[in-house]
Enzyme design. Sequence first.
Site, PDB file in Angstrom:
ATOM      1  N   ILE A 102    -106.084 -34.314  -3.098  1.00  0.00           N
ATOM      2  CA  ILE A 102    -106.858 -35.511  -3.402  1.00  0.00           C
ATOM      3  C   ILE A 102    -105.953 -36.663  -3.815  1.00  0.00           C
ATOM      4  CG2 ILE A 102    -107.273 -34.695  -5.764  1.00  0.00           C
ATOM      5  CD1 ILE A 102    -110.080 -36.064  -5.592  1.00  0.00           C
ATOM      6  N   CYS A 103    -106.396 -37.875  -3.506  1.00  0.00           N
ATOM      7  CA  CYS A 103    -105.754 -39.124  -3.915  1.00  0.00           C
ATOM      8  C   CYS A 103    -104.405 -39.292  -3.200  1.00  0.00           C
ATOM      9  CB  CYS A 103    -105.621 -39.174  -5.437  1.00  0.00           C
ATOM     10  SG  CYS A 103    -105.231 -40.819  -6.088  1.00  0.00           S
ATOM     11  N   ALA A 104    -103.310 -39.287  -3.937  1.00  0.00           N
ATOM     12  CA  ALA A 104    -101.990 -39.416  -3.324  1.00  0.00           C
ATOM     13  C   ALA A 104    -101.471 -38.082  -2.801  1.00  0.00           C
ATOM     14  CB  ALA A 104    -101.003 -40.001  -4.332  1.00  0.00           C
TER      15      ALA A 104
END
Length: 188
Positions: A102-104
């Site tokens: 998730i995210c980066a």
Amino acid sequence: MKKAYVFLAEGFEEIEALTPVDILRRGGVDVTTLSVTGQRAVTSSHQVTVLADALMEEADLESADLLVLPGGMPGSAHLNAHEALREALIRHAAAGKVIGAICAAPMVLGSLGLLRGRRATCSPGFEEWLEGAICTGELVTTDGPFITGKGPGAAMPFAYTLLSLFVPEEEVHTLQGKMQFLQLTGRE
């Protein structure tokens, strides 16, 4: 019982790490947090120190059904630089087992070439790391064994998507109701 490992590196995003831990455990999945730092105490991107359940070196990663990479910076960069983790991810993917990022953190999967030709999402600005991926911009994207989430606001949908791989949809729906998630989304 299904088994999941959530990896913690210095600078991880708290909500993206602990929301999947919480929701998966509530759903009956055996979840272990693993530090990749060599120390059980790991400090997040917002200076919250969390005590991991174990060190990565102590875990039998081959026994896992799911590996989860939370985002945050510089946490995702630290995960990406951890050679033993990268090798474990390659083995896990080759075995057709599920990986969530998730995210980066999808940058780790992208830099390994695991997302080539697959649909994926990530935090805006990290698309360049998703080598060969079809970036969707969705909150959560599932393509084969890879589940990716966009960022902190996607933590709950991401975690419920992970849980849905291991328990019937009705059980996920029941948990969403108990946690008032359905009320938030207007889908009760």
